[in-house]
Design an enzyme around this catalytic site. Structure first.
Site, short mmCIF file in Angstrom:
data_model
loop_
_atom_site.label_atom_id
_atom_site.label_comp_id
_atom_site.label_asym_id
_atom_site.label_seq_id
_atom_site.Cartn_x
_atom_site.Cartn_y
_atom_site.Cartn_z
CG HIS A 117 30.41 15.94 34.94
ND1 HIS A 117 29.40 15.19 34.40
CD2 HIS A 117 29.94 16.38 36.13
CE1 HIS A 117 28.37 15.19 35.21
NE2 HIS A 117 28.67 15.89 36.27
CD GLN A 168 32.11 14.64 26.00
OE1 GLN A 168 31.69 13.91 26.90
NE2 GLN A 168 31.83 15.93 25.94
CE LYS A 207 30.17 24.40 30.09
NZ LYS A 207 30.85 24.47 28.80
#
Length: 634
Positions: free
Chosen positions: A516, A387, A470
């Site tokens: 995050h 990622q 998220k």
RNA sequence: GCCGGAGUAGCUCAGCUGGUAGAGCAACGCCCUUGUAAGGCGUAGGCCGUCGGUUCGAGUCCGACCUCCGGCUCCA
């Protein structure tokens, strides 16, 4: 009563009149061609009574591309499928059969497994039904009547659907010449009759759990599609073919970007050309991170079990982890599936002051996730995940500003690829850490951020991670399947679990919040999606080979090599295609490899006059200097 | 993990009801010395996914496993 037509004119109708009545009042042809009515923008069956003052829009067999009109056609097609299957396979139980994007399906519980070749005879039976003709009648009945009826027919799935349906129960009966061919529990809407179904094809077979629940029985799902004309079906099949040509798994091999092997399922082997694309993305990530105050770090790949217990992964994510164990031992460590625990430990390794915050750690090291075998898919679903990851440690007050920064950053990146991802707000899953109050708060912050930026989004109910909600950015592959790319997550759990603190201005310890975020998402997936998006014709800056020089004959080889050297010095990826084949063949090869520019170099060329051909076949004559100038603008 | 389908040369694929594997492209060699999407001739290349079974004999039939494809579930 009155209804309002799309041109704002009013139509007088008797009370209780339906959409079909409205169509009849306007004209017999319209009545014949009508397939559904939109009432105040909502689709409704033609047989359902209208209300006084409704704004109505009638859709007909001419609205061949309208998604709602297609959905009705396909929904009715699904019912024809169910009738056919019931006739051909006595003892089958029927479940549910909705229209979906590009088609429809129906789920069945077959006494014997169905095979792919059975689709042919089922399709033939449906076509027989269509040629015989079916018309649909709608009826409303009570819940008890419906249950009795389906129980008597031996349809337990229908009984369960009646039990859990909300609102009134309606049935659709399809028949011809007074026969009663098939009656299904259905909310509708449906066609008046089967005449508009001009093209129908059963496409594939798949297993599907009843009610999407893997603890429930697995049914057999038959997929099909239908259109208002054969041409539309042909065009659809042609689009599917085109999508197959864009498939990154195929292009990956053809363009020599990567390959996959049984030696390590779900873990790509990146070839030199694929690494060029990969490294360009990594360079982009580094460059852009540096501008925004991210600091690159590198943390371990393997952590002791205790770390995963602290993070909650041991409890919530263990099935997806590669664990490490000695001979005959219980696992005592695991490969990281995410970078967050490492970054937590890094943050916690020193005393932190509020003056240090926000701290933004970026890392794109390898993650391993033990994905179920059946879910792997080329580069789009891998076990070896990389990622463009980062964790932002900040105070609660800083959270909205940091989220804004991430959103702005993501916009910049996606604009570079000229793509618009669709956003989703993924909310609390069942399997989660933390209190409802914390989730309320975190979800609220993300939702406000989306709204502040005017980004359209859908809610992904229960799709958050176990530690926080998220914002996800999704993109479609060539076949229209949606994949999650970037993600921005608000997390109050991890810092608490790791006992992270910073010293506040008030001289007491506080727990930081962590964001995050991975904006492109996984690089593997991003390269896969980009490959399909560009059909392998990467933009100039990403192209593995940017310029290929073709000397016409051996006499031109030295000049071609010198030219390549110049281009390399100017910072471009250039190479020579030696004259062992004809120019035509080398041009063809370059086209198939989607190389942005080919330069033919023979007697007529010099550095003052190059013959440049671009990917589209467009030719131009220009000097080396102006060619390089042109490349610099790309 | 589950359901269905598939695995033959680097790639795309052929190989009928069991009798010992074939084409095109790519690769390689030679010839041609090339002018904007396939020049000619030739050569080589296969443990027919793996293991086991049936059979005189298996690419072909049966079983298990592996991987891939399409879905489902899961998922960052």
């Amino acid at each position: 009563m009155k209804v309002v037509l799309p041109d704002k004119s009013e139509l007088e109708l008797p009370a209780g009149a339906t959409g079909l009545d409205a169509a009849r009042a306007i004209g017999p042809k319209l009545a014949e061609q009508a397939v559904l009515v939109r009432v105040d923008g909502q689709v409704q069956d033609l047989r359902t009574p209208l209300g006084d003052g409704d704004e109505i829009q009638l859709l007909t067999t001419r609205d061949t591309q309208d998604p709602d009109a297609l959905a009705v056609l396909r929904h009715s097609s699904a019912h024809l499928l169910a009738e056919a299957v019931r006739r051909l396979y006595p003892g089958v139980k029927i479940a549910i059969g909705p229209p979906i994007e590009n088609g429809f399906y129906y789920d069945f519980d077959f006494p014997e497994p169905l095979r792919e070749e059975d689709l042919e005879r089922i399709e033939a039976e449906i076509k027989r039904e269509i040629s015989e003709g079916r018309h649909w009648e709608r009826s409303e009945i009570s819940r008890d009547e419906a249950k009795t009826r389906f129980a008597a027919e031996g349809e337990p799935y229908k009984v369960e659907l009646v039990d859990t349906a909300d609102g009134d129960i309606s049935l659709y009966t399809q028949s011809h010449d007074g026969s009663d061919d098939f009656t299904d529990l259905c909310r509708g809407p449906h066609l008046q009759n089967s005449k508009p179904i001009k093209a129908l094809k059963l496409t594939h077979l798949a297993g599907a759990y009843w009610r999407g629940d893997s603890t429930k029985p697995q049914l057999t799902r038959i997929y099909g599609t239908a259109f208002y004309s054969q041409e539309d079906l042909d065009a659809y099949l042609e689009r599917l073919e085109e999508a197959r040509r864009r498939d990154h798994r195929r292009l990956g091999v053809e363009l020599d970007l990567f390959h996959l092997s049984e030696a390590s399922p779900g873990s790509p082997f990146w070839h030199p050309k694929g690494m060029v694309v990969w490294n360009e993305l990594e360079d982009l990530r580094r460059r852009e991170n540096a501008k925004r105050g991210y600091a690159e770090v590198k943390t371990p790949l393997i952590y002791d079990k205790s770390v995963w217990e602290t993070s909650g992964h041991w409890e919530k994510f263990r099935d997806n982890m590669f664990l490490v164990a000695g001979e005959g031992e219980e696992p005592h460590a695991g490969l990281k599936p995410m970078n967050c625990p490492g970054h937590m430990l890094l943050f916690g390794s020193q005393l932190r002051s509020y003056r240090d915050l926000p701290i933004r750690y970026a890392e794109s090291s390898t993650l391993h996730r033990n994905e179920l075998a059946g879910t792997l898919h080329g580069l789009l679903r891998v076990r070896h995940v990389t990622q463009d990851d980062a964790h932002i440690f900040c105070t609660e007050e800083q959270v909205p500003g940091e989220i804004d920064g991430c959103i702005e950053y993501a916009k910049t990146l996606y604009e570079l690829f000229e793509v618009v991802p669709h956003a989703e707000l993924s909310t609390r899953p069942e399997n989660r850490l933390g209190s409802d109050e914390e989730w309320d708060r975190a979800e609220g912050i993300l939702q406000e951020a989306l709204e502040r930026h005017g980004i359209p989004y859908v809610i992904g109910e229960g799709e958050g991670t176990f530690y926080g909600p998220k914002i996800d950015l999704h993109m479609d592959d060539a076949l229209g399947r949606s994949w999650q790319m970037g993600t921005i997550q608000a997390d109050a759990q991890m810092p608490k679990r790791f006992g992270l603190t910073y010293m506040g201005a008030d001289n007491t310890e506080h727990t930081p919040v962590v964001i995050h975020r991975a904006l492109l998402g996984s690089l593997e997936r991003f390269v896969g999606i980009l490959t399909e998006h560009y059909a392998g014709a990467f933009p100039f800056w990403l192209a593995p080979v940017q310029v290929r020089v073709l000397p016409v004959g051996d006499a031109h080889l030295d000049a071609a090599r010198t030219l390549v050297l110049r281009l390399l010095e100017a910072g471009y990826r250039a190479e020579v295609a030696e004259p062992s084949e004809t120019i035509g063949k080398r041009i063809r090869a370059a086209e198939l490899e989607k190389i942005p520019f080919t330069v033919v170099y023979g007697d007529r060329e010099s550095n003052e006059s190059l013959a440049v051909r671009d990917r589209g076949g467009e030719q131009s004559e220009l000097s080396l200097a102006s060619f390089v100038d042109r490349l610099a603008t790309l």
